[in-house]
Design an enzyme around this catalytic site. Structure first.
Site, short mmCIF file in Angstrom:
data_model
loop_
_atom_site.label_atom_id
_atom_site.label_comp_id
_atom_site.label_asym_id
_atom_site.label_seq_id
_atom_site.Cartn_x
_atom_site.Cartn_y
_atom_site.Cartn_z
N HIS A 69 10.22 -12.67 3.91
CA HIS A 69 9.36 -11.91 4.88
C HIS A 69 10.53 -10.91 5.50
O HIS A 69 10.04 -9.88 6.13
CB HIS A 69 8.87 -12.92 5.76
CG HIS A 69 7.69 -13.76 5.18
ND1 HIS A 69 7.89 -15.12 4.64
CD2 HIS A 69 6.38 -13.56 5.27
CE1 HIS A 69 6.54 -15.30 4.35
NE2 HIS A 69 5.78 -14.35 4.85
N ASP A 101 2.01 -10.93 -3.46
CA ASP A 101 2.18 -11.32 -1.99
C ASP A 101 2.11 -10.28 -1.18
O ASP A 101 2.08 -9.22 -1.53
CB ASP A 101 3.70 -12.24 -1.79
CG ASP A 101 3.88 -13.08 -0.85
OD1 ASP A 101 2.64 -13.16 -0.06
OD2 ASP A 101 4.59 -13.95 -0.92
#
Length: 603
Positions: free
Chosen positions: A259, A332
């Site tokens: 992230h 993702d």
């Protein structure tokens, strides 16, 4: 209800069962399959492909592009206006976003202010489907979420909650794992969510992994493969919801969070084949409908430096060709830093499609991403044939799921199906089989708390109070004093003073590292005369930093069901039954195993 036979025949299911260790029962059924099983599967496939072909024939190129995107919107209803939506999309609410962009899917997040409770979710999903029906081609949406359970839970109580994958790994039961997935999937479907981005199929071989950890079933590829297949069967065969195995080609050996940074996996090809690939092979054999890519660099598979999501060698070469997966491949989140570092947000979308991806999840700049795909088509860099390949897979999956015929749900029946007493009882029994007693010296556990003053301290305001309430219900005079994960000296002193006035102290840890202030808290409490109970409510690895404490319990989760089971173990109401699904190495010597895979005490 989706036609299960479309993805795999009874005979194939039996082969999967034996291959991943799910037992001989399914195999015996497969020896004498119903005569019409193959015909039924072929007919179902024909119908799905005919639906896709006929639908695509009337679609514009722009509508096809839309089917490749999965978007989200802020707000609890399809018409909730939010300035953040306008900033991102140029439209204030979900309905108008869907009208303009015509996405193939929509994803729900509690953190995006679009999830509060099951009834609200059902109303929102119906509103999204109404907007899709009114837009362009009128194709229903695939509504998805990430209800992994445990650490990643988007929809809380009254939905049935489970402690997550690593807890299920500690239970070691394919039956329990399949049941947990089935209940989760049935409840999501009742709320209008047709796709769950689960199970996590990563093999967590790195104790310092900041992004996977307890989201993984285990550090053992065989156990992860068995439980991944069981979860896929629970979601798809039992609940009738789309499962998404993630994060291909395997996110289990990294100390970087994708992230915020770009992880590099240094496994050799042989190590990848032995460690990371087997769970995805098991998921494919079990008929998984969708697989999510990872934003990680794996030089052994592609030495370009591109993340797997953008790598044709990995997405097409490994997943499509080597492993033979012909289902839907989804990225993702494209808003994550790992995939945005090397290319612009528009270029990322194009490169993912070039790599072989079918669905583009959460583009950071949706307008830029759509335009980049259109420009790539106009220039010939992407072809309509390439787009059609992905659109067909998406439409076939929608037809197979049943969303094309029944996109909406009966809101009035949601609470009849979500959080049923039978489901809650099943979750309790499953969770009770996962709590792991790692260390228990000098008969420290169990301990009677009836009439005793009990302090619950350490991690978590809500977590600590929940456990205190559970112990109070068992006769204790329990209070909670949270010190968080980085207690100051003043907080440590306050906890010590409270412990000295208590008969029993339970200290909860979460993510203890070599430099963590939680070490000082545990050491200070251990030096008092209180009866100390030490519990890792997330990573079982915490014990390797805590020295010779008399006892240590691993729950793998701070969700309410895990804390209820913890209270039962502390007080001796149940015997701990979980076994470590990972090796725990020494904090001083990372080559020395303190507590091996499969270790677990009881009484």
């Amino acid at each position: 209800m989706r036609n299960i036979s479309f993805r795999r025949s009874v005979a194939t299911a039996a082969t999967v069962a034996l291959a991943v260790g799910l037992g001989p029962v399914a195999a015996s059924a497969a020896e004498t399959p119903p005569p019409t099983a193959g015909q039924s599967a072929a007919h179902a496939e024909d119908r799905a492909r005919e639906y896709a072909r006929s639908t695509m024939a009337s679609m514009t190129l722009e509508e096809k592009i839309g089917q490749l995107f999965i978007l989200f919107a802020y707000g609890p209803t399809a018409t909730s206006e939010d300035a953040r939506n306008t900033a991102l999309y140029g439209q204030p609410d979900a309905a108008r976003i869907i009208s303009e962009y015509e996405p193939g899917g929509f994803i729900l997040f509690s953190a995006r202010d679009n999830v509060t409770d099951p009834v609200q979710v059902a109303n929102l999903s119906n509103g999204l489907q109404d907007a899709a029906a009114d837009a362009g081609a009128g194709i229903p949406l695939l509504v998805s979420t990430d209800q992994e359970q445990g650490l990643v839970t988007r929809i809380g109580s009254p939905a049935t909650l489970f402690p997550g994958n690593m807890a299920l790994g500690a239970g070691g039961s394919t039956k329990d794992t399949r049941k947990a997935a089935a209940i989760t999937g049935q409840e999501l479907l009742a709320m209008g969510i047709q796709q769950n981005n689960a199970p996590d199929a990563d093999v967590n071989v790195n104790p310092d992994n900041p992004v996977i950890g307890v989201r993984s079933f285990s550090s053992d590829p065989t156990l992860v493969s068995q439980l991944t297949a069981a979860a896929v069967q629970g979601y798809q065969d039992d609940a009738g919801i789309i499962a998404t195995a993630k994060h291909f080609p395997g996110h289990g050996d990294t100390a970087t969070d994708s992230h915020t940074g770009l992880p590099v996996i240094t496994h050799t090809l042989e190590e990848w084949q032995q460690i990371d690939a087997p769970p995805f092979q098991a998921a494919i054999a079990a008929g998984v409908d969708s697989i999510m890519t990872a934003h990680i660099v794996v030089p052994a598979l592609d030495d370009s430096g591109d993340p797997a999501t953008l790598s044709k060698k990995i997405v097409t070469g490994q997943l499509r060709e080597a492993l033979g997966f012909d289902g839907v491949i989804v990225t993702d989140g494209l808003e994550m830093a790992a995939v945005r570092q090397k290319y612009g947000d528009g270029e990322v979308a194009v490169r993912a499609l070039e790599a072989g991806v079918d669905q583009l999840l959460l583009p950071a700049a949706p307008q830029e991403a759509y335009q980049a795909v259109e420009d790539a088509l106009a220039s010939g860099r992407l072809t309509e044939q390439r787009i059609d390949e992905s659109v067909q897979r998406v439409l076939v999956m929608k037809y197979d799921q049943g969303v094309t015929k029944h996109p909406k749900v009966d809101v009035g029946k949601v609470l009849d199906k979500v959080g049923k007493q039978s489901s809650l009882r099943a979750a309790e029994k499953i969770t009770d089989r996962t709590t792991t007693l790692v260390r228990n010296e000098n008969g420290a556990l169990p301990v009677s708390v009836t009439g005793e003053k009990v302090l619950v301290t350490g991690y978590g305001v809500v977590t600590g109070q929940t456990l205190a309430d559970q112990l109070t219900a068992r006769g204790a005079q329990a209070t909670a004093l949270s010190t968080g994960t980085a207690p100051t000296q003043a907080q440590i002193d306050q906890a010590v003073a409270a412990a000295q006035a208590s008969d029993v102290t339970v200290v909860l840890t979460n993510g203890v590292t070599a430099t963590s202030r939680q070490k000082a808290l545990v050491a200070a409490l251990d030096a008092t005369d209180t009866h100390l109970v030490v519990v890792g409510v997330r990573n079982p690895y915490d014990i390797n930093q805590l020295g010779a404490v008399d006892n240590f319990i691993a729950t793998y989760s701070y969700a309410t069901p895990a804390l209820a089971s913890l209270a039962k173990v502390i007080t001796g109401e149940i015997s701990p039954a979980g076994k470590l699904p990972v090796d725990i190495f020494s904090g001083d010597d990372p080559t020395k195993v303190l507590y091996p895979f499969g270790h677990g005490l009881t009484w």
